[in-house]
Design a protein around this motif. Structure first.
Motif, PDB file in Angstrom:
ATOM      1  N   ASN A 108       0.837  -1.204  -0.124  1.00  0.00           N
ATOM      2  CA  ASN A 108      -0.136   0.000   0.047  1.00  0.00           C
ATOM      3  C   ASN A 108       1.035   1.448  -0.103  1.00  0.00           C
ATOM      4  O   ASN A 108       0.369   2.304  -0.071  1.00  0.00           O
ATOM      5  CB  ASN A 108      -0.924   0.051   1.175  1.00  0.00           C
ATOM      6  N   TYR A 110     -10.449  -6.849  -5.624  1.00  0.00           N
ATOM      7  CA  TYR A 110     -10.638  -5.571  -5.153  1.00  0.00           C
ATOM      8  C   TYR A 110     -11.975  -5.100  -5.565  1.00  0.00           C
ATOM      9  O   TYR A 110     -12.334  -3.852  -5.678  1.00  0.00           O
ATOM     10  CB  TYR A 110      -9.481  -4.717  -5.732  1.00  0.00           C
ATOM     11  N   SER A 115      -2.385  -0.817  -4.396  1.00  0.00           N
ATOM     12  CA  SER A 115      -1.977  -2.066  -4.031  1.00  0.00           C
ATOM     13  C   SER A 115      -1.073  -2.593  -4.892  1.00  0.00           C
ATOM     14  O   SER A 115      -1.447  -3.120  -6.054  1.00  0.00           O
ATOM     15  CB  SER A 115      -3.162  -2.807  -3.625  1.00  0.00           C
TER      16      SER A 115
HETATM   17  C1  AVI Z   1      -4.140  -3.976   3.781  1.00  0.00           C
HETATM   18  N1  AVI Z   1      -3.867  -4.073   2.398  1.00  0.00           N
HETATM   19  C2  AVI Z   1      -2.930  -5.144   2.222  1.00  0.00           C
HETATM   20  C3  AVI Z   1      -4.981  -4.518   1.640  1.00  0.00           C
HETATM   21  C4  AVI Z   1      -4.623  -4.593   0.083  1.00  0.00           C
HETATM   22  O1  AVI Z   1      -5.131  -5.653  -0.312  1.00  0.00           O
HETATM   23  O2  AVI Z   1      -3.896  -3.970  -0.484  1.00  0.00           O
HETATM   24  C5  AVI Z   1      -6.167  -3.283   1.677  1.00  0.00           C
HETATM   25  C6  AVI Z   1      -7.408  -3.652   0.864  1.00  0.00           C
HETATM   26  N2  AVI Z   1      -8.063  -2.788   0.072  1.00  0.00           N
HETATM   27  C7  AVI Z   1      -8.906  -3.249  -0.684  1.00  0.00           C
HETATM   28  N3  AVI Z   1      -8.829  -4.496  -0.181  1.00  0.00           N
HETATM   29  C8  AVI Z   1      -7.981  -4.662   0.840  1.00  0.00           C
END
Ligand code: AVI
Length: 336
Positions: free
Chosen positions: A180, A220, A298
């Motif tokens: 992130n 996502y 991400s």
């Molecule tokens: C916390 N992080 C690793 C998640 C990701 O997959 O990047 C956050 C997330 N965003 C959407 N879904 C999950």
């Protein structure tokens, strides 16, 4: 039961929220930092995301840890140069950045407790409630573990107590949280971790790897709409904390694969031309129909990229464990 209170952090967070929201929503393109997702509702929604059939990350990393935890622990404790004297057995002391629910961590703590009997576990998190939940769960489920919570924002500073000369520290940064961050920020963070460690200590880093676009997009933008609620909850947070008047019905969740940058992006897209007011920070915004607020990146790493980052930030990459599909990797980096 460990109770953690730290009102100063709450006041600092309020100021930081106001400042990043003012800057991010005034900029073009508009953006908000993804750490804003994690208010209590957002943290709860994230836990639900980790259980979704499309969100392969948590399940895959858990599989890797379930198969390899004992080997990871033995390697962290037994290999690499040693600063320790005599025949004293090496004891691990485990810190974790961003404790979350500490669910997968249990596998590593259990393996370490089997190896050495008792163990100190230092979850590091900016959220007192997340730390309390992690402490409560670990203390209840693994009595051999002594939990020493550290309430701090490790993205700003990492201040770990010096380990004793009979201990070696293992820092866990799992869950693909490093993904992130922008790549230069990820490097800075790893350098900061390196600076908090001593020779012989180690870092266990979990990263999500590149894979086909449809798998990534589904992870996502799940069918049940939990990720959409997670993204939109950010606007609910601004309504509550900054007196904003975002109409949640007037924004849509968007997940986009940015191939050139090897990252999934999340956005909130304005369905119509509209005005939004945030009186607490003296901001009045006009959105065009289709205009987006970029809320998260991400990054999905190429094979070998995490090891290269470890090398570039002062660690020696020692081992990488992955799953049968090669979707996720857990790497051990040693401080030389
Ligand atoms: C916390 N992080 C690793 C998640 C990701 O997959 O990047 C956050 C997330 N965003 C959407 N879904 C999950």
């Amino acid at each position: 039961m460990t109770t953690i209170a730290f009102p100063q952090i709450t006041a600092q967070t309020e100021l930081r929220v106001a400042s990043v929201v003012r800057d991010g929503l005034s900029a073009r393109p508009r953006s908000l930092p993804s750490w804003l997702f994690y208010d209590p509702t957002g943290s709860h929604l994230f836990e639900r995301i980790t259980e979704l059939p499309e969100y392969y990350l948590t399940r895959t990393e858990r599989e890797i840890l379930a198969v390899n935890a004992a080997e990871m622990i033995n390697q962290a404790a037994e290999q690499g140069g040693s600063r320790l004297n005599g025949n004293e057995p090496i004891r691990l002391r485990i810190a974790e950045l961003g404790a979350g629910s500490a669910d997968k961590t249990r596998l590593l703590l259990q393996a370490a407790a089997r190896r050495q009997g008792t163990l100190i576990y230092e979850p590091v998190d900016v959220s007192a409630s997340a730390l309390e939940a992690a402490c409560e769960r670990i203390e209840r489920e693994i009595p051999a573990v002594v939990v020493a919570p550290r309430l701090m924002d490790y993205t700003q500073a990492l201040d770990l107590e010096q380990a004793s000369c009979s201990e070696r520290r293992l820092v866990l940064y799992i869950g693909s949280s490093i993904g992130n961050f922008e790549l230069h920020e990820a490097n800075q963070l790893l350098q900061r971790v390196r600076a908090a460690l001593q020779p012989g200590d180690a870092l266990l880093l979990g990263v999500d790897l590149r894979k086909d676009e449809s798998t990534l997009l589904a992870a996502y933008d799940d069918a049940a709409g939990v990720t959409a609620r997670f993204n939109l909850n950010l606007l609910t947070r601004l309504n509550r904390e900054l007196d904003a008047d975002f109409d949640l019905e007037a924004f849509s969740h968007r997940a986009v694969w940015n191939h050139a940058k090897s990252r999934i992006e999340m956005h909130l897209e304005s369905r119509t031309a509209q005005r939004v007011q945030l009186p607490a920070i003296d901001l009045d915004i006009s959105f065009k129909a289709g205009e987006r607020i970029h809320t998260e990146n991400s990054y999905k790493y190429a094979p070998g990229q995490a090891e290269a980052m470890l090398s570039a930030t002062g660690f020696t990459p020692e081992s990488t464990w992955t799953d049968a599909r090669g979707w996720f990797a857990v790497c051990l980096g040693r401080v030389g």
